[in-house]
Design an enzyme around this catalytic site. Structure first.
Site, mmCIF file in Angstrom:
data_model
loop_
_atom_site.group_PDB
_atom_site.id
_atom_site.type_symbol
_atom_site.label_atom_id
_atom_site.label_comp_id
_atom_site.label_asym_id
_atom_site.label_seq_id
_atom_site.Cartn_x
_atom_site.Cartn_y
_atom_site.Cartn_z
ATOM 1 N N GLY A 216 -30.513 13.479 -43.964
ATOM 2 C CA GLY A 216 -30.473 12.041 -43.722
ATOM 3 C C GLY A 216 -31.647 11.593 -42.875
ATOM 4 C CB SER A 217 -31.992 8.650 -40.676
ATOM 5 O OG SER A 217 -31.523 7.784 -41.681
ATOM 6 C CB THR A 218 -32.025 13.907 -38.426
ATOM 7 O OG1 THR A 218 -31.582 14.610 -39.582
ATOM 8 C CG2 THR A 218 -30.832 13.345 -37.685
ATOM 9 C CG PHE A 219 -36.301 15.285 -43.423
ATOM 10 C CD1 PHE A 219 -36.208 16.647 -43.229
ATOM 11 C CD2 PHE A 219 -37.380 14.799 -44.155
ATOM 12 C CE1 PHE A 219 -37.152 17.508 -43.750
ATOM 13 C CE2 PHE A 219 -38.331 15.657 -44.679
ATOM 14 C CZ PHE A 219 -38.219 17.028 -44.479
ATOM 15 C CE LYS A 220 -35.207 7.063 -42.444
ATOM 16 N NZ LYS A 220 -34.221 6.022 -42.138
#
Lengths: 484, 461
Positions: A216-220
């Site tokens: 999810g957004s943690t990969f950003k």
């Protein structure tokens, strides 16, 4: 008649010789194989013939041995707070074999290791019973308590690292199981074992190391690292990427429901604070699949990690343009273990240097240390200046953005939320992610990744900030309190 | 004192009787098992076992009695055979007693019974040496022996099979006997007597074909009869070992009697054909062969006895775990103390100990064949080589079976394994060999004073 008699004598000699050759074959050539063969019960009898050495956390053992009767095993393994420590210890079961630390360091724990040869000899000469060695871990009791308590009643995992050394401080997975209940070989153990294997929630699965999730957004933060490393982007420079964004080779528009105007052509910092999907998908597309894989690999993706307990490889695969763009926001075919996301956070918190995660500090014989493990550097995930910029952005997320629930008084905290959608039409409960680190004047003492897989909470409430961040905060606080 | 008693019978000019050598060896043959006995006790409970004195005295008494009897009745007998037999018997008792300490293993408390059987065996040994003044007397009983052997071999057919093999005669209240063990000796006597008479006919009346001397059809009769008999044993009693033993022994004796290699080739062909036929027809034998080919394979989800025996050997390694410290009890079943006793040897005494035991057997066999070579009469030669050959084949079949060299058969290791019939019969076997060897090595009686010879000498110059 003497000529045939001599021949008969030779024939009988040959029969005896054949037997000699055979016993040499069996007892010398094949001996090791037969000795350690899976069907040979001696292996298990020997393993449980003496009290096993212990697995130690902060000077206290989290395991024990109890005398048993009624079978040919003299001792049985016991665990203190088994479900909490199961992701570390694994189990040593008379009937169902060993896993994880119990299995990897079996020879140390039983005292059979070659390096304990002199100990055994001394014990034998002095007539003392055989003593096993201890496995001293790097774990932190308070952090593990906090992690396990935070996950109570939920399905998820926590991995916490010391960014400067790679030492694993907490590793929790729920639902868990008590290895004590399957350690023996009685009827009860069998019943418990059958129940464990029937459980749909798979309590024996070590989610922190062995389960990969859409990040999810943690990969950003990984995408942001790739952006900075490419040199084309900077923290406070406008990215120029529109929101919503038309995905490449597709008619799908990607954006964030209510805040598209804020995300439109935002700076990297702003996009991070708000978790803008369009921006990071655009960057991922711009950097390209090859560049993204390169950056992910630097953080440790696409490779198994041995802590020494094996962690499965997190993946960032080769893919087509639209998928690669979606992978930039952690919503495509890329997958990460909680440990992997903790490694990403730790590398950033450690000014770009990625340390190898490890959970065993040293192996102790009954009389001396057998092996002391040293921190190992895997490599530079991002350059130090870029790491500082990433820290800057992650700290903004906590100060002003989606990660506000992770604030801790008097300490700098950097974090990133994530809510990974699942299932067709997003009908399954999403994964709530949170990654964060705390930092004081001496650098960062802790980096943590939390994932909550499934929750009874209503869909709307699920977000990394709401469900996962409080657990991360508790774990960080436990470490920080211990430092003071 | 017995030293002097023995020595007085030797004439100063004759060959040494080697009785003192035998006595010295016997001392070791008694001491080694006594120390082994102490070793088991110390390893298992940390104390010298309470029965050690009685055991040591018992074994010492048996050895002493046998030695004195040999000194008196067979003074020129081979000096090695008795100590080897005593050592093997003693070690066997220790191993059985050691396995008695495992409460799960049947038959329970076998060592005292085995000691009693050993005493009976020694009694038979003494009886043979005392009453059989010359082995050639046995020649008179050639055909009676045949009849007795046939009765002994067919007897088990009328009793229920034990573990799939009909080799037992069960007498309620007394116990079980394995008549095959006794038949082994009796039938050797028959073969020796029969072949001594027929050897010329068998050897000379033959045709040459492709470089081989083929026997005449009518001379093939006896060998075919024996072949059929051993096949019958195999089929009816499902006893592969005994069948192989009799047939092999007969072929060896036939070869020695006729000096014709063709007999060996015939023998090998017939036994191979018979074995293949039976293995394919009989499920019991077929199972054994399958077990042999895949020793570690699980059966019905469990580890087989064959696999357990292999694990025992492997776990023993080079030097073994030490007496009393192995886990050969895992073999379980009812044969740990008998058929599988070598697995305990292999595990607890290691490769070194097992090789020593096999060498002891080899030495015993070769001393037996040496006796055959030294014997002056054809009957004695045939009898000695038959008994030694049978012994050798039995060792090979049992040890080979347990170690997985050949398919397992239900025979026991002579002297070592638990079982009354075996130990009694083998003591008798050793007694007969000693008797032959005594006759063979005895110095020829000094020629009687002959005045004619002196006269001639006087005249000659």
């Amino acid at each position: 008649m003497n000529k045939p008699l001599r021949r008969v004598a030779i024939f009988c000699g040959l029969l005896i010789m054949a037997l000699m050759v055979r016993v040499n074959w069996v007892q010398f050539v094949q001996a090791e194989d037969l000795k350690n063969h899976e069907g040979n019960r001696r292996v298990a009898i020997e393993r449980y013939a003496h009290p096993r050495g212990n697995i130690i956390v902060e000077g206290k053992s989290i395991t024990g041995s109890a005398e048993t009767s009624g079978s040919d095993f003299a001792y049985k393994r016991t665990y203190k707070n088994g479900p909490m420590w199961a992701p570390i210890t694994g189990r040593a079961s008379q009937a169902y074999g060993g896993t994880q630390l119990e299995e990897i360091y079996d020879t140390i724990l039983t005292g059979n290791d070659d390096r304990l040869f002199f100990n055994r000899t001394i014990d034998m000469l002095t007539g003392k019973p055989r003593e096993g060695g201890n496995v001293v871990t790097t774990l932190n009791n308070a952090a593990q308590q906090a992690a396990f308590k935070g996950l109570e009643g939920k399905k998820g995992a926590v991995a916490a690292l010391d960014p400067q050394t790679g030492a694993i401080l907490a590793l929790a997975s729920t639902p868990s199981y008590d290895p004590s209940k399957v350690a023996g070989n009685s009827k009860d153990d069998e019943k418990n074992w059958v129940e464990l294997n029937k459980d749909d929630d798979d309590p024996t699965l070590n989610r922190a190391l062995r389960q990969t999730y859409a990040p999810g957004s943690t990969f950003k933060v990984v995408t942001a690292a790739a952006a900075l490393e490419s040199g084309k982007y900077d923290v406070d420079k406008k990215t120029g990427i529109e929101s919503p964004l038309k995905l490449p080779q597709s008619s799908t528009m990607l954006g964030n429901d209510k805040i598209n105007p804020l995300c439109d052509k935002a700076t990297l910092r702003r996009a991070m604070e708000l978790s803008c999907n369009a921006t990071f998908a655009g960057i991922s597309d711009d950097v390209g699949n090859k560049g993204m894989i390169e950056q992910a690999d630097k953080f440790g993706f696409n490779e198994e990690v041995f802590t020494p307990v094996r962690g499965v490889a997190s993946v960032y695969p080769e893919d087509n343009r639209p998928q690669n763009a979606m992978a930039g926001i952690g919503q495509a075919s890329n997958r990460a273990t909680p440990l992997q996301m903790a490694m990403v956070t730790a590398a950033i918190a450690n000014d770009g240097k990625l340390m190898k995660p490890y959970m065993v500090d040293r192996l102790e014989g009954p009389r001396s240390t057998v092996e002391q493990f040293q921190p190992e550097e895997i490599g530079e995930a991002v350059s130090a200046p870029n790491a500082k910029k990433l820290q800057d952005m992650m700290e903004s997320v906590v100060e002003r953005g989606t990660g506000s629930t992770a604030r801790i008084d008097g300490v700098k905290v950097g974090g990133k939320t994530g809510t990974a959608q699942r299932g067709e039409e997003n009908k399954d409960n999403p994964y709530a992610w949170f990654i964060s680190y705390a930092k004081d004047d001496n650098g960062s003492p802790v980096a943590v990744a939390v994932v909550v897989e499934d929750s009874e909470a209503a869909r709307g409430d699920i977000s990394g900030g709401g469900l996962a961040a409080p657990i991360a905060v508790d774990v960080m606080k436990a470490i920080l309190d211990g430092k003071r | 004192m017995s030293f002097n008693l023995g020595n007085t019978t030797i004439s100063s000019g004759g060959p040494p009787s080697r009785r003192n050598t035998e006595l010295a060896l016997l001392v070791f043959a008694v001491l080694v098992p006594v120390f082994a006995y102490a070793n088991v006790g110390l390893a298992m409970d940390g104390t010298i076992p309470a029965g050690m004195l009685g055991y040591g005295l018992g074994l010492g008494l048996l050895a002493g009695v046998t030695h004195l009897v040999v000194r008196k009745f067979a003074p020129y007998a081979d000096p090695l055979m008795l100590p080897i037999a005593t050592l093997l018997n003693g070690l066997g008792l220790v191993l059985i007693w050691r396995l008695d300490q495992e409460p799960a293993l049947k038959p329970y408390n076998a060592a005292p019974t085995q000691l009693m059987w050993s005493a009976l065996g020694v009694a038979l040994f003494v009886g043979v040496l005392v009453f059989l003044k010359d082995h050639r007397i046995l020649q008179r009983y050639t055909y009676i022996s045949m009849a007795v052997a046939l009765v002994l071999l067919t007897l088990p057919v009328f009793f229920p099979p034990v573990n799939g093999a009909r080799i037992w005669v069960t007498i309620p209240g007394v116990g079980s006997l394995q008549p095959g063990e006794f038949a082994k000796i009796v039938i050797t006597v028959f073969f020796a007597g029969y072949l001594m008479v027929k050897r010329d006919a068998l050897a000379l009346a033959s045709r040459r074909f492709m470089g081989l001397y083929l026997p005449r059809g009518r001379d093939l009769g006896p060998i075919l009869a024996i072949w059929l008999l051993s096949l019958m044993i195999l089929v009816v009693e499902t006893d592969l070992g005994t069948s192989l033993l009799f047939f092999g022994m007969f072929v060896v004796m036939l070869y020695v009697a006729t000096e014709r290699t063709s007999w060996i080739i015939f023998g090998l062909l017939l036994s191979t054909a018979g074995a293949v036929f039976v293995a394919s027809v009989n499920t019991h034998v077929g199972d054994r062969v399958n077990n042999w080919l895949n020793p570690l394979e699980l059966q019905n989800g469990g580890v087989t006895e064959t696999a357990q025996a292999m694990y025992s050997f492997g776990s023993g390694g080079l030097l073994g775990s030490g007496l009393g410290q192995g886990f050969s009890r895992l073999i379980g079943g009812i044969a740990t103390k008998s058929d599988y006793i070598l697995a305990t040897v292999g595990e607890e005494l290691g490769l070194a100990g097992l090789m020593a035991i096999i060498l002891l057997y080899g030495l015993l066999v070769e001393r037996g064949i040496r006796t055959a070579l030294a014997a002056r009469d054809p009957f004695g030669k045939l009898l000695a080589v038959g008994l030694s050959g049978a012994f050798a084949i039995q060792i090979f079949v049992v040890a080979g079976g347990v170690t997985g060299l050949i398919p397992l058969t239900g025979m026991t290791m002579p002297f070592l394994a638990q079982g009354g019939s075996s130990v009694i019969a083998n003591w008798a076997l050793v007694a007969i060999l000693l008797r032959i060897s005594d006759t063979a090595r005895r110095p020829a009686p000094a020629p009687a004073h002959n005045p004619d010879v002196e006269m001639t000498q006087v005249v000659k110059p």
